[in-house]
Design a protein around this motif. Structure first.
Motif, mmCIF file in Angstrom:
data_model
loop_
_atom_site.group_PDB
_atom_site.id
_atom_site.type_symbol
_atom_site.label_atom_id
_atom_site.label_comp_id
_atom_site.label_asym_id
_atom_site.label_seq_id
_atom_site.Cartn_x
_atom_site.Cartn_y
_atom_site.Cartn_z
ATOM 1 N N ASP A 73 33.313 5.126 67.030
ATOM 2 C CA ASP A 73 33.633 3.923 66.719
ATOM 3 C C ASP A 73 34.522 3.681 65.610
ATOM 4 O O ASP A 73 34.457 4.728 64.691
ATOM 5 C CB ASP A 73 32.252 3.102 66.553
ATOM 6 N N GLU A 123 34.775 1.722 63.010
ATOM 7 C CA GLU A 123 34.250 1.682 61.732
ATOM 8 C C GLU A 123 33.741 2.825 61.312
ATOM 9 O O GLU A 123 34.195 3.270 59.994
ATOM 10 C CB GLU A 123 33.096 0.695 61.607
ATOM 11 N N SER A 124 33.395 3.832 61.813
ATOM 12 C CA SER A 124 33.000 5.175 61.297
ATOM 13 C C SER A 124 34.277 5.973 61.021
ATOM 14 O O SER A 124 34.342 6.665 60.046
ATOM 15 C CB SER A 124 31.934 5.920 62.497
ATOM 16 N N ARG A 132 37.182 4.918 60.123
ATOM 17 C CA ARG A 132 37.756 4.390 59.085
ATOM 18 C C ARG A 132 37.068 4.839 57.741
ATOM 19 O O ARG A 132 37.477 5.292 56.680
ATOM 20 C CB ARG A 132 37.703 2.626 58.994
ATOM 21 N N TRP A 150 31.773 10.800 56.731
ATOM 22 C CA TRP A 150 31.118 9.801 57.889
ATOM 23 C C TRP A 150 29.633 10.379 58.052
ATOM 24 O O TRP A 150 29.688 11.576 58.208
ATOM 25 C CB TRP A 150 31.904 9.942 59.209
ATOM 26 N N SER A 158 29.120 4.617 49.833
ATOM 27 C CA SER A 158 28.601 3.803 51.270
ATOM 28 C C SER A 158 27.500 4.518 51.775
ATOM 29 O O SER A 158 26.436 3.598 52.155
ATOM 30 C CB SER A 158 29.754 3.862 52.433
#
Ligand SMILES: [Zn+2]
Ligand SMILES: [Zn+2]
Length: 192
Positions: free
Chosen positions: A98, A100-101, A103, A111, A130
């Motif tokens: 995906d 978002e991951s 990024r 990640w 994060s």
């Protein structure tokens, strides 16, 4: 919480990260009701090289948040405690599914999968802030309680039953006793 990958060796290098109220302001997790990230949280981390090019990150999260009791609505300080162990593989040419991951991998050099146990890293520097925010999000209680035996609010008059009793308590319509009494009452009537 930045970690320089090239400096790591087989013996874990200690890191410490502390997050105060200011840090939470920028974080998504601070918007999760019924929590307010007013209190501090910190994590002690040991990062090491594992098998081959894998990185091992393990540690303990400790802190507190302001939560809202799911029974009585009082705001209280909820202690956060969690141990974690993360294995990071080199991402190589792989890109997370995906956007978002993907990024996150580009931005933080790391990640981490949803269970927060495995992940990929890329480059010589990884930023675990994060990951830390997600660690806190995962440690949040699903049903926060100001204390184990919180009596909650009276469903009829709304009084805080931790502080005082009300007359409704004896005639709670939904209590098993009330149901039994009603049944018994009905039978008695029938017999009469
Ligand atoms: Zn409560
Ligand atoms: Zn009441």
């Amino acid at each position: 919480m930045k970690i320089l990958v090239d400096r790591l060796c087989e013996t874990p290098t200690p890191f410490e990260f502390e997050a105060g109220p200011d840090w939470w302001k920028d974080r998504e997790v601070s918007a999760v009701e019924p929590y307010r990230m007013t209190a501090e949280a910190s994590t002690r981390v040991g990062a090491a090289r594992g098998m081959g090019s894998d990185l091992l990150v393990s540690g303990a999260l400790a802190g507190a948040i302001e939560a809202e009791c799911s029974r009585c609505g009082a705001r209280y300080r909820h202690a956060l405690r969690d141990d974690f162990r993360l294995v990071l593989e080199p991402a190589g040419d792989r890109v997370p599914g995906d956007p978002e991951s993907a990024r996150a991998l580009e931005r933080d050099g790391v990640w981490v999968s949803e269970e927060l146990q495995t992940g990929w890293y890329r480059g010589s520097e990884i930023d675990l802030e994060s990951f830390f925010a997600e660690l806190v999000a995962l440690a949040l209680p699903i049903q926060p309680l100001c204390r184990e035996d919180c009596a909650g609010l009276c469903s009829r008059c709304g009084i805080d039953l931790n502080k005082s009793a009300c007359a409704c308590a004896e005639t709670k319509p939904n209590s098993p006793f009330a149901v039994l009494a009603a049944l018994r009452g009905g039978r008695d009537e029938g017999e009469a």
